[in-house]
Design an enzyme around this catalytic site. Sequence first.
Site, PDB file in Angstrom:
ATOM      1  CB  SER A 143      28.913  45.429  44.456  1.00  0.00           C
ATOM      2  OG  SER A 143      30.146  44.446  43.802  1.00  0.00           O
ATOM      3  CE1 TYR A 156      32.097  49.462  46.446  1.00  0.00           C
ATOM      4  CE2 TYR A 156      32.783  46.930  45.928  1.00  0.00           C
ATOM      5  CZ  TYR A 156      32.211  48.246  45.683  1.00  0.00           C
ATOM      6  OH  TYR A 156      31.341  48.043  44.538  1.00  0.00           O
TER       7      TYR A 156
END
Length: 274
Positions: A143, A156
Site C-alpha cells: 500500500s 497496518y
Amino acid sequence: MSQAAKWALITGASSGLGKAFAQILISWGYQLIISARRMDVLVALQGDFKSSYPLLRVEVIAADLSEASGAQKLADFCKTQGIVPDLLINNAGFGAFGAFADATQAKTLGMVDVNCRSLTALCQLFLPAMLAKKQGRILNVASMAGFLPGPYMAVYYASKAYVISLGMALDAEVRKSGLRVSTLCPGPVNTEFASVADHKVHPSMAGKIPGPYEVALYGLKKALIGKRIVIYGIGFKFLLFFTRFLSRSLLLRLMNTFQSARVPDSAKHDQTAN
C-alpha cells in the site's frame, strides 16, 4: 512470458483486488488456485469461472492466513495437485482504524500474522520450486501506507512497510534467476477494505477512488514485465516524490492531523507527534 496454461495462486481472492486479479488472469488463459477464508464465496466464484472458461481449471481452497498453518495448507494443496504456481499473488490482508492503545491484541497480532508472517511464509514455501523452473512472478500487495507513518492505523502502515522492504530485497536476490518479485502499492481502492477496517474515506478523496479491476490490471501488467515497485496513479507517484523533501517530524505531524480527523474525539489520546 507465455501465459497459456500457466497457474496463478491468489490469496484473498473472494472479493476486491483478489477477485479482480482472478477475473483478469483467467481471461488471459491462466488456470487458478483461489484462496480465502469464505469457502462458499470461493465455490460460487469457481462456478462462474467454469461456466465462462470451461477448458481452464479453477481450484479452490479455504485457508485462514491468520493461523500459523494457513500458508502451509496452501503449499501442501499445491504439492498434492502437482502445481508450481507461475504467478503467486499475496493479496490477503486487512487493516484496523483507531488508537493503538484501544485495539485488542488478537486483532493487532492477527494483522501482523496475515499481512506479514503468512506472506513471508508463502514466499519462502514457493520460491524454491519457482527458482528451479527459472521463471515466474511474485506479486505482493502492499500500500502507499507503507511509505508513511500511520497514526490510528499504526500496525497496518508498519505491516505494509515490511511488505515493501521484503519485496525489494527478494527481487534483488532472485532477479538473475529469471524470477521477479513486484510490490503493488495502491492508494485507497473501492473495496470492502474500508468497512472491515472501520475506516472513513476522507472528503478530499470522494469520487476519486479507483475500482479494484483497474488497479489489479495495472498491477499485473507491471508485474509481468518485472517492475519492482508498482504505484497506481500519477498523484500518488507525485506524493511519494514530494514526501522525500519533508522532515520525518513534519511528515508525522501531517499524517497525524490527516488521520485523526476521522477518529471520534472519545477515541483520541495524546495528539502530540514529535
